[in-house]
Design a protein around this motif. Structure first.
Motif, PDB file in Angstrom:
ATOM      1  N   TRP A  24       0.837  -1.203   0.000  1.00 47.74           N
ATOM      2  CA  TRP A  24       0.000   0.000   0.000  1.00 47.74           C
ATOM      3  C   TRP A  24       0.876   1.259   0.000  1.00 47.74           C
ATOM      4  O   TRP A  24       1.481   1.612   0.995  1.00 47.74           O
ATOM      5  N   THR A  67       1.313   5.161   0.048  1.00 47.04           N
ATOM      6  CA  THR A  67       0.603   6.354   0.491  1.00 47.04           C
ATOM      7  C   THR A  67       1.541   7.556   0.397  1.00 47.04           C
ATOM      8  O   THR A  67       2.743   7.432   0.613  1.00 47.04           O
ATOM      9  N   ARG A  72     -14.065   9.874   0.904  1.00 51.65           N
ATOM     10  CA  ARG A  72     -12.687   9.370   0.883  1.00 51.65           C
ATOM     11  C   ARG A  72     -12.586   8.096   1.712  1.00 51.65           C
ATOM     12  O   ARG A  72     -11.905   7.146   1.321  1.00 51.65           O
ATOM     13  N   ARG A  73     -13.254   8.102   2.834  1.00 54.40           N
ATOM     14  CA  ARG A  73     -13.246   6.913   3.681  1.00 54.40           C
ATOM     15  C   ARG A  73     -13.902   5.736   2.954  1.00 54.40           C
ATOM     16  O   ARG A  73     -13.379   4.626   2.962  1.00 54.40           O
ATOM     17  N   ILE A  97     -11.627   4.264   0.230  1.00 49.23           N
ATOM     18  CA  ILE A  97     -10.593   3.368   0.752  1.00 49.23           C
ATOM     19  C   ILE A  97     -11.207   2.072   1.275  1.00 49.23           C
ATOM     20  O   ILE A  97     -10.613   0.997   1.113  1.00 49.23           O
ATOM     21  N   SER A 134      -4.667   8.212   0.395  1.00 48.57           N
ATOM     22  CA  SER A 134      -5.119   7.718   1.709  1.00 48.57           C
ATOM     23  C   SER A 134      -4.508   8.555   2.835  1.00 48.57           C
ATOM     24  O   SER A 134      -3.609   8.089   3.527  1.00 48.57           O
ATOM     25  N   ILE A 175      -7.701   6.368   8.270  1.00 47.75           N
ATOM     26  CA  ILE A 175      -8.231   5.750   7.054  1.00 47.75           C
ATOM     27  C   ILE A 175      -7.348   4.573   6.623  1.00 47.75           C
ATOM     28  O   ILE A 175      -7.834   3.553   6.133  1.00 47.75           O
ATOM     29  N   ARG A 176      -6.032   4.698   6.826  1.00 47.06           N
ATOM     30  CA  ARG A 176      -5.131   3.582   6.495  1.00 47.06           C
ATOM     31  C   ARG A 176      -5.264   2.455   7.502  1.00 47.06           C
ATOM     32  O   ARG A 176      -5.156   1.273   7.144  1.00 47.06           O
ATOM     33  N   ALA A 212      -8.116   0.348   6.404  1.00 47.47           N
ATOM     34  CA  ALA A 212      -7.710  -0.556   5.318  1.00 47.47           C
ATOM     35  C   ALA A 212      -6.898  -1.716   5.874  1.00 47.47           C
ATOM     36  O   ALA A 212      -7.099  -2.877   5.494  1.00 47.47           O
TER      37      ALA A 212
END
Length: 198
Positions: free
Chosen positions: A30, A32, A80-81, A84, A107, A112-113, A116
């Motif tokens: 991932w 970012t 945005r949330r 993701i 992200s 938020i990460r 995920a």
């Protein structure tokens, strides 16, 4: 969640069997970082190198996802949330298929990460912070997005009118202004190699 949904995960080949078939361990890598930091360049470069080494991968990129599966979402905090969340669920499907998934998404927040990471699983979530300075990102901005954001023409733009929270302890941190893309990809490959090999 409705009670009328009955999953079939117990009726299909499991992840281990698919990983054995592909001769690799599936992971979600991932990326970012700010817009223009080099996330997609690194993800696509790493995909090419992994493929050359015999690994089966899939790249998921912000613009591609937002032009398709998430084309109904805006850039508000809630959307945005949700963007993701959906991506993480897709990653989980790829993970269970034995595929190495390379994600390139801004992200912007730790929360938020972390969402995920929770969906995908801590042990399978390799967070790469592309820590390129915002000044360099703006210099690279061929679309003129930063200029438009500074003029107030693009609301909720990460790094300008919306915050970016750097990961606290990512799997790997890299600044693409300090080396050529090819060298950065090689460094990444060395870092993730043990995670994806038997």
């Amino acid at each position: 969640m409705t009670t009328n949904i009955h999953t079939t995960f117990d009726k299909i080949y499991d992840r281990r069997k698919k990983e054995e078939f592909l001769n690799q361990r599936s992971k979600v890598i991932w990326f970012t970082g700010l817009s223009g930091s080099g996330k997609t360049t690194l993800a696509s470069g790493l995909e090419r190198l992994l493929f050359k080494k015999g690994h089966f991968c899939q790249v998921l990129d912000g613009d591609n996802i937002r032009s398709g599966i998430n084309n109904n979402l805006t850039f508000t905090e809630d959307d945005r949330r949700e963007n993701i969340r959906r991506i993480a669920e897709v990653c989980k499907l790829y993970l269970n298929s034995g595929v190495i998934t390379l994600c390139a998404f801004i992200s912007p927040t730790n929360e938020i990460r972390d969402m995920a990471r929770e969906i995908i699983g801590e042990e399978d979530f390799l967070e790469i912070h592309v820590n390129t300075p915002i000044e360099i990102c703006e210099e690279r901005d061929v679309k003129g997005l930063y200029a438009k954001a500074r003029q107030g023409k693009i609301p909720n733009f990460t790094g300008i009118s919306s915050p970016f929270e750097a990961p606290i302890s990512p799997f790997y941190r890299i600044d693409t202004s300090k080396q050529e893309a090819e060298k950065a990809v090689e460094m990444l490959f060395e870092k993730v190699g043990e995670e994806i090999s038997w």
